[in-house]
Design an enzyme around this catalytic site. Structure first.
Site, mmCIF file in Angstrom:
data_model
loop_
_atom_site.group_PDB
_atom_site.id
_atom_site.type_symbol
_atom_site.label_atom_id
_atom_site.label_comp_id
_atom_site.label_asym_id
_atom_site.label_seq_id
_atom_site.Cartn_x
_atom_site.Cartn_y
_atom_site.Cartn_z
ATOM 1 N N TRP A 161 3.789 1.759 7.082
ATOM 2 C CA TRP A 161 4.711 2.058 5.989
ATOM 3 C C TRP A 161 4.367 3.413 5.384
ATOM 4 O O TRP A 161 3.198 3.728 5.162
ATOM 5 C CB TRP A 161 4.601 0.984 4.893
ATOM 6 C CG TRP A 161 5.155 -0.352 5.290
ATOM 7 C CD1 TRP A 161 5.537 -0.750 6.528
ATOM 8 C CD2 TRP A 161 5.373 -1.470 4.420
ATOM 9 N NE1 TRP A 161 5.991 -2.041 6.502
ATOM 10 C CE2 TRP A 161 5.894 -2.512 5.209
ATOM 11 C CE3 TRP A 161 5.199 -1.688 3.058
ATOM 12 C CZ2 TRP A 161 6.233 -3.755 4.679
ATOM 13 C CZ3 TRP A 161 5.527 -2.918 2.522
ATOM 14 C CH2 TRP A 161 6.047 -3.949 3.337
ATOM 15 N N THR A 202 20.268 -6.311 -15.653
ATOM 16 C CA THR A 202 19.580 -5.233 -14.954
ATOM 17 C C THR A 202 20.628 -4.380 -14.265
ATOM 18 O O THR A 202 21.594 -4.884 -13.715
ATOM 19 C CB THR A 202 18.648 -5.772 -13.861
ATOM 20 O OG1 THR A 202 19.430 -6.523 -12.917
ATOM 21 C CG2 THR A 202 17.599 -6.667 -14.453
ATOM 22 N N LYS A 226 9.552 2.739 7.376
ATOM 23 C CA LYS A 226 8.772 1.954 8.311
ATOM 24 C C LYS A 226 8.712 2.659 9.653
ATOM 25 O O LYS A 226 9.637 2.596 10.448
ATOM 26 C CB LYS A 226 9.347 0.556 8.421
ATOM 27 C CG LYS A 226 9.247 -0.147 7.062
ATOM 28 C CD LYS A 226 9.799 -1.532 7.026
ATOM 29 C CE LYS A 226 9.639 -2.085 5.602
ATOM 30 N NZ LYS A 226 10.229 -3.396 5.429
ATOM 31 N N GLU A 239 13.232 -8.470 -15.542
ATOM 32 C CA GLU A 239 13.040 -9.845 -15.069
ATOM 33 C C GLU A 239 11.700 -10.431 -15.518
ATOM 34 O O GLU A 239 11.412 -11.593 -15.280
ATOM 35 C CB GLU A 239 13.084 -9.889 -13.528
ATOM 36 C CG GLU A 239 14.473 -9.679 -12.933
ATOM 37 C CD GLU A 239 14.824 -8.222 -12.708
ATOM 38 O OE1 GLU A 239 14.195 -7.344 -13.336
ATOM 39 O OE2 GLU A 239 15.739 -7.955 -11.899
#
Lengths: 543, 543
Positions: A445, A185, A440, A331
């Site tokens: 959020w 990755t 944040k 993944e």
């Protein structure tokens, strides 16, 4: 008490065995790297994958050894997929679009013993060959007539090499948990990390691809993976196509709109898969030549990054091609969710359907998903709450090659995707941000991606990035960075007013900075780590 | 080198977990044994399967314990499928159509600790309960209002029992090779033998059912398994439907044409599965009431015995329902082959397609097939050669429960199906006979089934059986046994002349015997062992 069922391992070799036995006459069509269209069948590919296996055995390759490939989507790469993994070695697909230093790092980290390369990438390899410490030799994927002069040590011609081999080879009866393939990755931070697939995970993932609620690939399909075979196994299509006996079309190096269109049309492709950028190219080509339609194409899988609503609508309304919005990760082999409609959606107005289709889809059977807050508490599946997206399942990584990155699973085997997402009551997931990019602000959020998407909706904005910067009262507040369209102009105030019409007041960025360029990774993603470093001390007017 | 993928077991509990999470609002509709139509959802079934698990735990049931069921296809049986296997016990589905002595043998051999029974089978169980040596108690699958007086020891009411239980239950993390369910085969010789499925084999089989080239079940389906849940897991539909979230319709005890039709129509069933006898009943009903059509039904799976061409044509031509001819065995979970067309067949004349559809289909990925002669040599896949059919794969038995029948696999893990078949170059398999019924005449094999099918084509023939009897020159020659149609007459010579027009001269039976009845097994198959015993000394006129 054990069941009394045969203990037969799930092996990649069984996929090509099946394709050969039951679909031996089905065609695989490639745009070759040399130029001409190449056609042959699963039966041919089967024989040649066994010749590859014999060639590797002749090189002294043993089970578990890594063999690199730097190659486009073609029949030769297909043969390597089965020949390398089938004989027990590990197929290491290298992304040639990475920076040379990253490729060097990856090949050395994987300890690749041999590298198979398309003609395209010979110059790239020549540039780094003296730094590749484990590579014993190179195989150039072409025939004698096209074999270049090269400084690569121990370089041989693919056709010459395999032409000498027998097509008899007994695939070893491996443990199904044995390593089969390896893909690194390219994160935005740190060195690339290797994901090591197993035979078992690959076969299980292929089943999921062949289910209707997955991708629904079948023997009636003509499938063209435009997504590269060096990107998470072309999203599993290489294996799934053999499992079901689909005709395959390989686009080679031709990723532009006209080249893609030509194969879609001439080979009557019914299913194709790629990232949004590729489809943007195709749609532009089609709009420029308005007589061109997509009469054979039934479904297009869009993944890699979010498909814009306008793209989904263009395929579905203008070309009568169903869009399957998909999400996954290297993944995850890579498929996690696909945006197939549920039965209940049938017959609903298109406006309601598109609101579902812009999300990234439902989990495949086999993939567990949940969203959690910063303390690990599961959040409601109400389509509103968003939190860190965790995943679990038999085709999801349990750790990177050689332990890089340390433990990646929590105590209950959940893997943190690094994404922030919502889950709605019907199971549809929508990515709202990367967890390290989310802002944040006072315990709430704010999605940087939502703000960026809103900002680029302004006609004067060419590209936008939003990052969180420190704020004495709210911890973090959003800062909007903008590249203006050529010749266009817009003031800070105008932009913020525009944003205020799009999002809740407390989500509007505290400031705007106009820039000439924004940093990107080798694969085109915004490099926000760099932006955060650059603006670390930035003083917001609200601070 | 091992892959670095999560080691998550394939468990049956994960199927109902998935259905609950992603398809919790999808309906399961049952014709209840008490009469009324019952409707609820996967979310309801999920909770109640956990209540079942808690009830069993309360009984002291442990992993690996066998729990019997004598039950129709209903929602309660569905809950038992998940509650029993999910908590680690072994679901033992007992065929109530077997002779009482066989049921006694089976329950004792399995050592069932508890038996769950529908109201229908309470009298049957009362008749044999004193011979069931391992059974500690009975659960009658009804509510208090319908609970009968019964002499069954320790009999409790299902609704009362599970109504008291919590719906919280943590499914155990079993080994995926653990036993999940048990089904006895009713062979024509010897005692029934138990096939013990595992969680792994069940999940893998479900994937195959959900692939398009398998049965293609999906979340868009309304599936009605008419094939009983005591016949090899209703051909896997109970598990596969949860894997994909299909709406399910359970026909209960109503297996007649009008009852089946009612549910097909009212619940808009799109996919249904059963043996030819059931479809004969449905087609007769439809022909009697010519205004009735099958507008919702898209596909019908026909298996268990060969589907006659006339039945395939009736569904496809008269009702526009696609037939999937399937073949399998209890020992195969049960699916081995399905008769889906290949892409190359599309657009061919129906006459050519039907010639493929009357065959039993192509192997699913995961199932290896081959045909061999008496010496075990593999025979060509030319559609002509026929030999013993051997199978291999991860959802195929490796031996019967408690070792009955001894070793059933050869050195390469092949299981002998007991069938004789051809395989054609496109992979389609056709059963020509049972291997013990095939007539071996002078080194050539003659199919008894082919001769029987030809014989019943004569208008005066009601039923026919063909067996091999000893012949001094040819080893064996065919003898035709015939029941005449009521009121019809035909002579031996006329029949043989008729046969001579249908088959090669050397295959025409050497003699005909007219009989009043033919022996059958409890499940309706011709009992040829008994016929062979009866005609052992029969002297053919040609001998």
């Amino acid at each position: 008490m054990r069941g009394l069922m045969q203990d037969r391992p799930l092996l990649i070799s069984s996929l090509i065995e099946y394709a050969n036995q039951y679909h031996g006459d089905v065609e695989l069509v490639s745009r070759s790297v040399e130029g001409p269209i190449h056609r042959y069948t699963y039966a041919d590919a089967y024989k040649r994958s066994k010749q590859v296996a014999n060639a590797l055995a002749g090189f002294g390759v043993r089970e578990g050894d890594r063999i690199g490939t730097l190659a486009w989507n073609t029949y030769r790469h297909f043969e390597l997929y089965y020949g390398i993994s089938g004989m027990g070695a590990v197929l290491h697909t290298i992304n040639p679009r990475l920076f040379p230093d990253q490729i060097t790092y990856i090949a050395n980290h994987a300890e690749d013993r041999f590298i198979f390369t398309d003609l395209t990438f010979v110059p790239l390899l020549e540039q780094i060959a003296d730094k590749l410490t484990s590579v014993e030799g190179y195989v150039v994927m072409t025939d004698e007539a096209n074999m270049p002069e090269t400084s690569l040590p121990n370089a041989v011609c693919y056709e010459t090499l395999i032409g000498k081999q027998s097509a008899d080879f007994d695939w070893p009866k491996l443990d199904e948990s044995a390593a089969s393939s390896l893909c690194y990755t390219s994160g935005t931070t740190g060195n690339p990390k290797g994901v090591m697939y197993s035979h078992r995970s690959t076969v299980l993932h292929s089943f999921a691809v062949c289910t209707i609620d997955g991708i629904g690939m079948s023997s009636h399909e003509v499938v063209m993976p435009v997504v590269p075979m060096f990107h998470a196994n072309a999203w599993g299509t290489i294996y799934a196509a053999a499992m079901c006996g689909a005709k395959m079309v390989f686009p080679g190096a031709g990723m532009d709109g006209p080249s893609i269109y030509q194969l879609l049309d001439e080979e009557k492709v019914s299913l194709t898969l790629a990232v949004p950028t590729v489809w943007l190219g195709l749609l532009q080509h089609l709009r420029a030549e308005s007589n061109k339609k997509l009469p054979y194409m039934q479904r297009v899988v869009i993944g890699g990054s979010a498909a814009p609503q306008s793209m989904i609508e263009a395929f579905e309304k203008d070309y009568d091609v169903q869009v399957i919005h998909a999400w996954g990760m290297t993944e995850m082999s890579p498929l996690g969710t696909t945006g197939n409609m549920r039965a209940k959606h049938a017959g609903r107005p298109y406006d309601e359907q598109i609101a579902v289709k812009v999300k990234q889809g439902r989990a495949l059977y086999g993939v567990d998903l949940k969203i959690v807050d910063d303390d690990g508490n599961e959040l409601p599946r109400d389509g509103v709450a968003f939190g860190r997206l965790l995943v679990r399942g038999p085709w999801i990584t349990n750790g990177y090659f050689k332990g890089e990155g340390g433990d990646v699973l929590d105590a209950d085997s959940w893997f943190d995707t690094g994404d922030v997402a919502t889950l709605d009551p019907d199971g549809y997931m929508q990515i709202t941000d990367r967890s390290k990019d989310v802002i944040k602000s006072g315990g709430e959020w704010i999605s940087s991606i939502d703000l960026e998407n809103d900002a680029v909706g302004h006609p004067a904005v060419q590209e936008a990035a939003v990052i969180g910067v420190a704020h004495p009262k709210w911890d973090e507040r959003p800062l909007l960075l903008v590249i203006k369209q050529d010749g266009a102009d817009v003031s800070k105030e105008e932009l913020l007013e525009y944003m205020a019409g799009k999002v809740a007041k407390w989500q509007v960025p505290d400031d705007v900075v106009f820039v000439d360029e924004l940093p990107h990774t080798a694969t085109g993603k915004l490099l926000k780590t760099k932006l955060r470093d650059e603006y670390e001390g930035y003083r917001l007017p609200t601070a």
